[in-house]
Design an enzyme around this catalytic site. Structure first.
Site, PDB file in Angstrom:
ATOM      1  N   LYS A 133      43.320  38.475  37.838  1.00  0.00           N
ATOM      2  CA  LYS A 133      44.730  38.653  38.551  1.00  0.00           C
ATOM      3  C   LYS A 133      45.500  39.749  37.550  1.00  0.00           C
ATOM      4  O   LYS A 133      45.413  39.933  36.556  1.00  0.00           O
ATOM      5  CB  LYS A 133      45.538  37.500  38.095  1.00  0.00           C
ATOM      6  CG  LYS A 133      46.878  37.408  39.110  1.00  0.00           C
ATOM      7  CD  LYS A 133      47.738  36.234  38.987  1.00  0.00           C
ATOM      8  CE  LYS A 133      48.859  35.972  39.901  1.00  0.00           C
ATOM      9  NZ  LYS A 133      49.786  34.760  39.789  1.00  0.00           N
ATOM     10  N   SER A 192      51.372  33.343  44.409  1.00  0.00           N
ATOM     11  CA  SER A 192      51.322  34.769  44.428  1.00  0.00           C
ATOM     12  C   SER A 192      49.642  34.929  43.949  1.00  0.00           C
ATOM     13  O   SER A 192      49.454  36.221  44.299  1.00  0.00           O
ATOM     14  CB  SER A 192      51.995  35.195  42.870  1.00  0.00           C
ATOM     15  OG  SER A 192      51.742  34.637  41.755  1.00  0.00           O
ATOM     16  N   SER A 203      51.745  29.283  41.972  1.00  0.00           N
ATOM     17  CA  SER A 203      50.898  30.614  42.268  1.00  0.00           C
ATOM     18  C   SER A 203      49.369  30.241  42.254  1.00  0.00           C
ATOM     19  O   SER A 203      48.634  31.278  42.527  1.00  0.00           O
ATOM     20  CB  SER A 203      51.463  31.827  41.332  1.00  0.00           C
ATOM     21  OG  SER A 203      52.642  32.155  41.883  1.00  0.00           O
TER      22      SER A 203
END
Lengths: 483, 493
Positions: free
Chosen positions: B78, B158, B182
């Site tokens: 990420k 997210s 997320s």
């Protein structure tokens, strides 16, 4: 009397003063990063990615600074809070890389305490401490390096500060100056701050208000960054008079932050209360509450050095010093320690006199500090020892001292080399007296004829003949007998 | 040779150690898949050469017989994790070009264990969002498609890039961070598994902060067991993060394959909300039945403050973000838009550098921390947060894990829900309470909706009891037998 009232057109005014002192905690590294906290590096040399507010960087509390804050709290006779909280104080400025300062707000590590200040007239006064909290310093903006640009030096960013807040207990510039001086002395004794105001390791914000004696507190103004004891004094004197003039002129004091101009000795407005930042304090989620064990505090307490007030009492009580001399000796840690080394096994008063008059004067004349003294504490003690055991007279001692100061030699060595040992052998002195009397038959006759004043002349002659080494007491005694 | 990109991590490690294929072959297969699926926009930055170099080192270790626990496993990182010398953006314009001079603790532990990084996965800007539509580098597209329409779907957020990459068989696993859901919500939207461990389990050092008291790193992968393998590598105490907890990291994979006989599974009644999607409620009931069939004891529990969790979250998280994002001022790194003076530079830089959602949250956060509003919002939210935590502690007196849905809907079309932020925020309704309480939570795929989209179920556990979650998750996973593939891959497979 240190309650210096100001005479205004409408009568007398009282000044009320409180101080916030930012003392940089003596520590090798910063409060929340491993970067060096030592003064004097080239710009931006002592900066870690934590101090520079890089993404994803996290603060980690420096345990040594926590110990230092606790130690300082104990030295200020203050309550140590076993539970304290770091909060974020949010505002934008280029020298504040994170966009917030990590400080303590609602729950400081140290609570209420008090210290005793020493006033110029010899009296003392107790000043309350409101709190002490730990916080990180900001960097430095440099506006004078380039015509258009401002530069930022982050060496100071994240340095550990102890903010020590007094109660509004001071009533004159003298008291405020004495407070700063005493606080600095205590910090230096504790070894928690070097107290070097010219290097910025101790900075003062001064809160001043005025009121008619007995009235409620007036509106205060805060004067920022006043960085010497002298400036604290000047700033208060000026600000108090300014406030009296404003009020007596029909005006009103607005709560505001003011700056002290060292050149003019005046203060000017920086920002009003309406323009004050809303700092949006909230507990720093990167740091857990700081929880201390009582045993941790106790261990620091057990190892606390003797502080100036206790030392002063001991010097007066055990060593027979006058309060004045004791006060002068303890005012600087270095001086007190020098004295204590010198006085070991010697006469307290005599050592104090020699330290405060002879050595002091010689150092001043040579423009040297105590740490640069060519005469060590042990050597000064040695000299006093020779006076006390009658090896040399006080007068000879002055010559010996001058020699010591010039050469760094021990007193005993100089006395030996120069044969300055006091003569106490009555036979030898008698011999000199006989010679002097024989050489001055007319004076002897005059003396015997009633001219008593001549006794001094004979003493002088004998001392001169003996090279100053004859014991003056014995000379007097024998002369009387012979005449 | 098997289709390498469809293997589980467990199977790939097995194949690598048996020399059925090399780490380089494994990496190349994934790079090829990534190149073929560029339209999904999973990565902000591809690091294929980096992956090749790491794979080569892995092969050398396999050859010498000293392979690391995850040697040669291709993952997506990420783009919130700082990676040394590799652009790290948080999917924000304000960090474009930023190459950190340091490595995050979690990514560094994964590299030490032999993971191979394919790229920096896209996310909602600064991890603020539930749809991956707030990234400054474009939307990520969910590899799944609805049978009801032909619109591109969001992967959730997210961690949309991470979840899409794992679902699309571009990466075998990925790192995520979970602040309010997320990791779990994108896992549910993309038909994969993902776990947010207990707050404090993984170090936050080097992970760009959104809301520090909530942010927690965790993995996504296609199976519960693969999540266990990745979490073992990611977890651990870090002296550089004062909120990381100093306790040993268990062998999570050892919790796989155990029975749930006698395990008490709590079903919180407050999660059965009015107007909830009936398909999702039915799936939940099915999950409960499966756990019962496997020998678990089902317990009705109450989490009475659930209804306040979302509102509270949207006070606490923005408050912390407003402060955390103050450092992006254009002075030291990232974007700088020169202005006439200092304030102008700040304003222009932040106006150009931050997207709308980030600005909205900074504004909300600044507001709730302001003098006069602080007690009504921030302080009250902190108090409610404590009550939410207490709810879980009380519930865990009666049960060992909680079973709930992960998200209230399936993946929605890109562009939906963007006009009304509150509807968007409702996506996190089932994930936020555990975040507020710091409790661990796993999402696993549990079925398909009538229009062919994945649905997830969530298992929440006691603090630092990720092992029980893995045991229960593994049992449920096997009972469900989820083997659907995203439509885009069905032809390929």
């Amino acid at each position: 009397m240190s309650n210096a009232l100001i005479k205004g057109e409408t009568g007398e005014w009282e000044i009320v003063i409180g101080l916030e002192v930012h003392a940089q905690c003596l520590s090798q590294s910063k409060l929340f990063s491993g970067a060096s906290a030592v003064f004097g590096a080239a710009p931006n040399e002592h900066v870690s990615t934590v101090d520079a507010g890089f993404p994803g960087m996290l603060p980690v509390i420096n345990g040594h600074c926590v110990s230092q804050a606790v130690k300082t709290g104990l030295g200020l006779n203050a309550k140590i809070n076993l539970h304290s909280v770091f909060e974020r104080k949010n505002y934008f400025y280029p020298d504040l890389p994170q966009g917030y300062q990590i400080s303590q707000y609602q729950h400081p590590i140290v609570g209420e305490g008090e210290i005793e200040i020493d006033l110029p007239d010899g009296s003392t006064k107790v000043i309350g401490i409101e709190r002490l909290h730990l916080e990180q310093d900001a960097g430095k903006s440099l506006h004078d390096q380039h015509p258009q640009k401002s530069f930022v030096d982050l060496n100071r960013s994240g340095n550990p500060l102890m903010e020590i807040v007094s109660k509004p207990d001071m009533r004159s510039a003298d008291e405020a100056a004495a407070y700063v001086t005493k606080l600095r002395t205590i910090l230096r004794y504790l070894g928690t701050c070097d107290g070097n105001m010219d290097e910025g390791s101790m900075r003062c914000d001064v809160n001043v208000s005025v009121r008619k004696p007995g009235d409620e507190l007036g509106t205060r103004c805060e004067i920022k960054n006043v960085n010497s004891v002298r400036f604290v004094h000047q700033a208060i004197e000026h600000e108090a008079r300014r406030q009296v003039e404003v009020i007596e002129g029909g005006g009103e004091i607005k709560q505001e932050t003011r700056l002290f101009d060292t050149k003019s000795g005046t203060t000017r407005s920086m920002r009003s209360k309406e323009d004050a930042h809303d700092y949006r304090y909230f507990p720093d989620p990167d740091l857990l509450p700081l929880v201390l064990e009582q045993s941790f505090v106790d261990a620091i307490n057990d190892n606390l050095p003797e502080l100036p007030d206790a030392k002063k009492k001991r010097f007066i009580g055990d060593l027979g010093l006058t309060p004045y001399d004791a006060g002068v000796l303890v005012a600087e840690k270095e001086r007190a320690y020098f004295y204590e080394f010198a006085v070991k096994g010697r006469d307290g008063k005599l050592v104090a006199n020699w330290l405060l008059t002879e050595l002091w004067g010689a150092l001043n004349k040579a423009e040297k500090t105590l740490s640069e003294s060519p005469v060590s504490a042990e050597q000064l003690g040695g000299l006093v020892g020779l006076i006390s055991d009658n090896t040399i007279s006080g007068r000879i001692a002055k010559d010996v001292f001058a020699e010591m100061f010039a050469t760094g030699k021990d007193a005993a060595v100089i006395v030996d080399e120069k044969g300055l040992k006091q003569v106490t052998d009555t036979g030898a002195i008698e011999k000199v007296i006989d010679e002097v009397l024989a050489a001055n038959p007319d004076k002897v006759a005059e003396y015997k004829g009633g001219k008593d004043k001549l006794f001094g002349f004979f003493v002088g002659q004998v001392m001169k003949q003996s090279g100053g080494k004859a014991n003056p007491g014995i000379v007097n005694e024998l002369l009387k007998k012979k005449l | 040779m098997a289709n390498l990109t469809h293997l589980t991590i467990k199977a790939a490690l097995d194949g690598l150690s048996k020399k059925e294929f090399t780490a380089t072959e494994l990496a190349e297969a994934h790079i090829t898949a990534a190149e073929a699926a560029r339209h999904l926009n999973c990565f902000v930055t591809e690091t294929f050469d980096h992956a090749r170099a790491q794979a080569k080192e892995s092969d050398a270790r396999y050859a010498k017989g000293d392979a690391k626990p995850l040697d040669g496993i291709p993952i997506a990182m990420k783009d919130l994790y700082c990676t040394k010398g590799i652009q790290t953006t948080a999917s924000s314009k304000i960090l474009e070009g930023f190459k950190p001079p340091y490595e995050s603790t979690v990514s560094s532990q994964m590299f030490d264990d032999g993971c191979v990084m394919l790229g920096k996965a896209a996310l909602d800007e600064f991890a603020m969002g539930s749809s991956n539509t707030t990234s400054a580098y474009g939307n990520v597209i969910n590899p799944w498609r609805s049978t009801a329409h032909d619109k591109d779907l969001v992967p959730g957020g997210s961690g949309g890039g991470s979840a899409a990459a794992v679902a699309a068989r571009i990466a075998m696993g990925a790192t995520g961070t979970d602040t309010g859901g997320s990791i779990r919500q994108p896992a549910a939207f993309c038909g994969i598994a993902g776990i947010k461990p207990t707050y404090g389990r993984c170090s936050r050092f080097g992970i760009i902060a959104f809301a520090s008291s909530l942010d927690q790193a965790g993995p996504t992968a296609r199976t519960v067991e693969d999540c266990a393998l990745l979490l073992k590598s990611m977890a651990g105490h870090d002296p550089k993060d004062s909120t990381s907890v100093n306790r040993p990291v268990p062998d999570y994979a050892a919790a796989i394959g155990k029975s749930v006989k006698g395990l008490k599974v709590g079903v919180p009644r407050e999660y059965r909300m009015d107007g909830a999607n009936p398909e999702i409620m039915a799936l939940w009931d099915k999950g409960v039945e499966m756990m019962k069939d496997a020998g678990a004891e089902i317990v009705d529990v109450s989490l009475p403050h659930t209804k306040y969790a979302l509102q509270t979250y949207y006070v606490i998280a923005p408050a912390e973000c407003s402060s955390n994002l103050a450092r992006y001022d254009g002075v030291r790194y990232g974007l700088r838009v020169p202005g006439d003076n200092l304030i102008d530079t700040y304003e222009k830089t932040r106006a150009a550098g931050f997207g709308d959602e980030v600005k909205r949250r900074i504004l909300i956060g600044t507001y709730v921390l302001s003098a006069g509003y602080y007690d009504a919002y921030y302080n009250k939210a902190r108090k409610v947060r404590k009550l939410i935590w207490q709810d879980f502690i009380d519930a865990y007196q009666k049960c060992d894990v909680l079973l709930t849905p992960t998200a209230p809907t399936t993946a929605f079309a890109i562009g939906e829900n963007t006009q009304d932020p509150v509807t968007m925020y409702l996506n996190d309704i089932f994930t936020v309470p555990a975040s507020m309480a710091g409790m661990p939570g796993l999402s696993l795929p549990a079925g398909l909706s009538s229009d062919g989209l994945p649905l997830g179920l969530q298992l929440l556990g006691k603090p630092f009891d990720e092992e029980t979650i893995f045991t229960a998750g593994d049992v449920l996973e096997k009972a469900v037998g989820f083997d659907a593939l995203p439509q885009t891959l069905q032809k390929a497979a």
